[in-house]
Design a protein around this motif. Structure first.
Motif: not given
Length: 70
Positions: A1-23
């Protein structure tokens, strides 16, 4: 299995409101999974779901078809 680093991002719709998830969808092609985490706790636990389930979830949101009663 290859080892990859997750590249995390959150939706541009999150508006930095603090209640966000990243994928990290970059792992879907090679691992078949999508990790999800709380953006307020990036070193905390992650929820890893099958890429197919994540795709179905996103499609349901975009089409506003979440299986609820009308």
């Amino acid at each position: 299995m290859t080892t990859e680093t997750p590249r995390w991002y959150k939706s541009s719709y999150s508006n930095n409101g603090g209640a966000c998830v990243e994928v990290a969808t970059n792992l879907a092609p090679t691992h078949g999974t999508v990790p999800i985490r709380d953006s307020k706790n990036p070193t905390g636990p992650t929820l890893t779901i099958p890429a197919t389930a994540f795709t179905t979830f996103i499609t349901s949101i975009k089409t506003e078809d979440l299986g609820g009663t009308p």
